[in-house]
Write a protein that holds these residues in place. Structure first.
Motif, short mmCIF file in Angstrom:
data_model
loop_
_atom_site.label_atom_id
_atom_site.label_comp_id
_atom_site.label_asym_id
_atom_site.label_seq_id
_atom_site.Cartn_x
_atom_site.Cartn_y
_atom_site.Cartn_z
N ALA A 172 0.83 -1.21 0.00
CA ALA A 172 0.00 0.00 0.00
C ALA A 172 0.86 1.26 0.00
N PHE A 173 1.91 1.27 0.81
CA PHE A 173 2.78 2.45 0.89
C PHE A 173 3.56 2.66 -0.41
N SER A 174 3.96 1.56 -1.07
CA SER A 174 4.64 1.70 -2.36
C SER A 174 3.73 2.39 -3.37
N SER A 175 2.46 2.00 -3.38
CA SER A 175 1.50 2.64 -4.29
C SER A 175 1.29 4.10 -3.93
N LEU A 176 1.23 4.40 -2.63
CA LEU A 176 1.06 5.78 -2.20
C LEU A 176 2.26 6.64 -2.60
N VAL A 177 3.47 6.07 -2.49
CA VAL A 177 4.66 6.81 -2.92
C VAL A 177 4.55 7.19 -4.38
N LEU A 178 4.15 6.22 -5.22
CA LEU A 178 3.99 6.52 -6.66
C LEU A 178 2.92 7.58 -6.88
N ALA A 179 1.82 7.49 -6.14
CA ALA A 179 0.74 8.47 -6.31
C ALA A 179 1.19 9.87 -5.92
N VAL A 180 2.01 9.96 -4.88
CA VAL A 180 2.49 11.27 -4.43
C VAL A 180 3.51 11.85 -5.40
N VAL A 181 4.36 10.97 -5.96
CA VAL A 181 5.47 11.44 -6.79
C VAL A 181 5.05 11.76 -8.22
N LEU A 182 4.10 11.02 -8.77
CA LEU A 182 3.76 11.15 -10.19
C LEU A 182 3.47 12.59 -10.64
N PRO A 183 2.73 13.39 -9.88
CA PRO A 183 2.49 14.78 -10.35
C PRO A 183 3.73 15.67 -10.34
N ARG A 184 4.80 15.24 -9.72
CA ARG A 184 6.01 16.05 -9.61
C ARG A 184 7.12 15.47 -10.49
N ALA A 185 7.01 15.73 -11.78
CA ALA A 185 8.01 15.19 -12.72
C ALA A 185 9.40 15.76 -12.46
N ASP A 186 9.48 16.93 -11.83
CA ASP A 186 10.78 17.55 -11.61
C ASP A 186 11.64 16.80 -10.60
N ILE A 187 11.00 16.06 -9.68
CA ILE A 187 11.77 15.34 -8.67
C ILE A 187 11.53 13.83 -8.73
N ALA A 188 10.68 13.38 -9.65
CA ALA A 188 10.30 11.96 -9.70
C ALA A 188 11.51 11.07 -9.93
N GLY A 189 12.40 11.47 -10.82
CA GLY A 189 13.56 10.63 -11.14
C GLY A 189 14.46 10.40 -9.94
N GLY A 190 14.75 11.46 -9.20
CA GLY A 190 15.61 11.34 -8.03
C GLY A 190 14.99 10.48 -6.94
N ILE A 191 13.68 10.66 -6.73
CA ILE A 191 13.01 9.88 -5.68
C ILE A 191 12.94 8.41 -6.05
N ARG A 192 12.67 8.12 -7.33
CA ARG A 192 12.61 6.71 -7.75
C ARG A 192 13.96 6.04 -7.59
N SER A 193 15.02 6.77 -7.91
CA SER A 193 16.36 6.21 -7.74
C SER A 193 16.65 5.95 -6.26
N TRP A 194 16.25 6.87 -5.40
CA TRP A 194 16.44 6.71 -3.96
C TRP A 194 15.61 5.55 -3.43
N GLN A 195 14.42 5.34 -4.00
CA GLN A 195 13.53 4.28 -3.55
C GLN A 195 14.12 2.88 -3.74
N VAL A 196 15.05 2.74 -4.69
CA VAL A 196 15.67 1.44 -4.93
C VAL A 196 16.50 1.02 -3.72
N GLY A 197 17.14 1.96 -3.08
CA GLY A 197 17.99 1.68 -1.93
C GLY A 197 19.43 1.47 -2.34
N GLY A 198 20.29 2.40 -1.97
CA GLY A 198 21.69 2.29 -2.36
C GLY A 198 22.58 3.17 -1.51
N VAL A 199 23.89 3.00 -1.69
CA VAL A 199 24.87 3.77 -0.93
C VAL A 199 25.76 4.61 -1.84
N GLY A 200 25.49 4.59 -3.13
CA GLY A 200 26.27 5.41 -4.04
C GLY A 200 26.02 6.90 -3.79
N GLY A 201 27.04 7.69 -4.03
CA GLY A 201 26.90 9.12 -3.83
C GLY A 201 26.98 9.55 -2.38
#
Length: 346
Positions: A172-201
């Motif tokens: 449910a929370f994964s779907s909510l994250v997508l629903a919140v992010v979709l209208p914000r194309a300016d930050i969607a890419g960064g948030i989706r990358s962060w959602q994967v989970g990583g230590v790069g950068g």
């Protein structure tokens, strides 16, 4: 006479068990040291010992030394995040007496993630401290919510009910994250990358903001070891031994929430570390939380470092984020644990 012999045998057995644990501790520490070196040395560019030493001394005179300098905070973050998730998983399993408990499976990481995304999109939070406080709050609310849902009905909070409640909450929370992010194309890419989970950068500045939260979480968690041993005997027995059951649970749960929230804020949601590590550590050193908790922290650091190193090797010249690698390993492990549980135990 017989009683004295029995006591002596128990003492010898205890000393032998502690000796084995010390040997495993030395092995894990040696493995962790080796992995730290490999994490700094291995990447798109393989570097030599001279470049590593030069970068550690602050001398950046070549591309190889610059690569090492960039990998040092990444290596530290992987170790700290793995230790935090491993310790949090062991604590959650102890608090709930649930072998399926894990910050990812119980939805705690996704709750922290959703809180950060909502904070960014709706409230324009931008500082690192705000991210961490928001993630900790989201992790805490989610932990309470999942435990409440899993406690409904007959039998209370059984392992299977908690796992199902956590998985459903995560979806449910994964779907909510997508629903919140979709209208914000300016930050969607960064948030989706962060959602994967990583230590790069990773940077030392980012680490400095998370360290106080992680430090408090580690201290509270390790101080909860004796309390978790009492809780493992059952609430009534723990209370009979003089333990304040509610306070013990709250203290241990707070440490896990701090560890999960701070790690998720910096790395994104990384799953299955808190599930795999405590199970493996129990096979090596037993169920005594005085040993299990520090072992889980060290083994968690090793696991996430291995995942990060493997992600760099298998996809050269690109990289796989550690969240993807741990999912590949953790999902089959989760299925194996569920299958080996007897139905009446679930």
């Amino acid at each position: 006479m017989a009683g004295g012999v029995t006591t002596s045998l128990r003492t010898i057995s205890s000393h032998r068990a502690n000796g084995i644990r010390v040997l495993w501790l030395a092995a894990v520490l040696a493995g962790l040291g080796l992995l730290l070196i490999l994490s700094v040395a291995i990447g798109t560019r393989s570097v030599g010992w001279a470049d590593i030493m030069a970068a550690l001394e602050g001398r950046i005179d070549s591309i190889d030394q610059a690569a090492v300098a960039a990998r040092i905070p990444r290596t530290l973050l992987a170790g700290l995040a793995g230790a935090a998730l491993g310790l949090a998983g062991a604590i959650m399993q102890g608090v709930t007496r649930n072998s399926l408990a894990d910050p990812g499976i119980l939805g705690v990481n996704l709750g922290a993630s959703l809180a950060v995304v909502v904070g960014i999109v709706w409230f324009n939070i931008a500082s690192a401290n705000a991210y961490i406080w928001t993630a900790v709050l989201g992790a805490g609310v989610t932990a309470i919510f999942v435990y409440a849902i899993g406690s409904l009905g007959r039998g209370g909070a059984t392992p299977l009910k908690l796992a199902l409640a956590g998985v459903a909450t995560s979806v449910a929370f994964s779907s909510l994250v997508l629903a919140v992010v979709l209208p914000r194309a300016d930050i969607a890419g960064g948030i989706r990358s962060w959602q994967v989970g990583g230590v790069g950068g990773a940077t030392f500045n980012g680490l400095s903001h998370a360290l106080p939260f992680l430090a408090v979480g580690f201290v509270l968690g390790l101080l909860s070891a004796r309390k978790l041993n009492s809780l493992a005997l059952g609430d009534e027995m723990a209370a009979g031994l003089g333990e304040h059951v509610a306070l013990a649970r709250a203290m241990a749960a707070l440490s896990a929430i701090l560890l999960c929230g701070a790690t998720t804020a910096v790395c994104g949601p990384i799953g299955f570390v808190g599930l795999i590590v405590p199970h493996l550590c129990r096979l090596l050193i037993g169920v005594d939380h005085r040993w299990l908790l520090p072992f889980s922290a060290l083994a968690g650091a090793c696991l996430l470092l291995i995942a990060d190193i493997a992600g760099r090797i298998v996809a050269r010249p690109n990289e796989l984020e550690v969240g993807i690698v741990t999912a590949f390993v953790g999902a089959p492990f989760f299925i194996w644990i569920v299958r080996r549980q007897r139905v009446r135990d679930l």
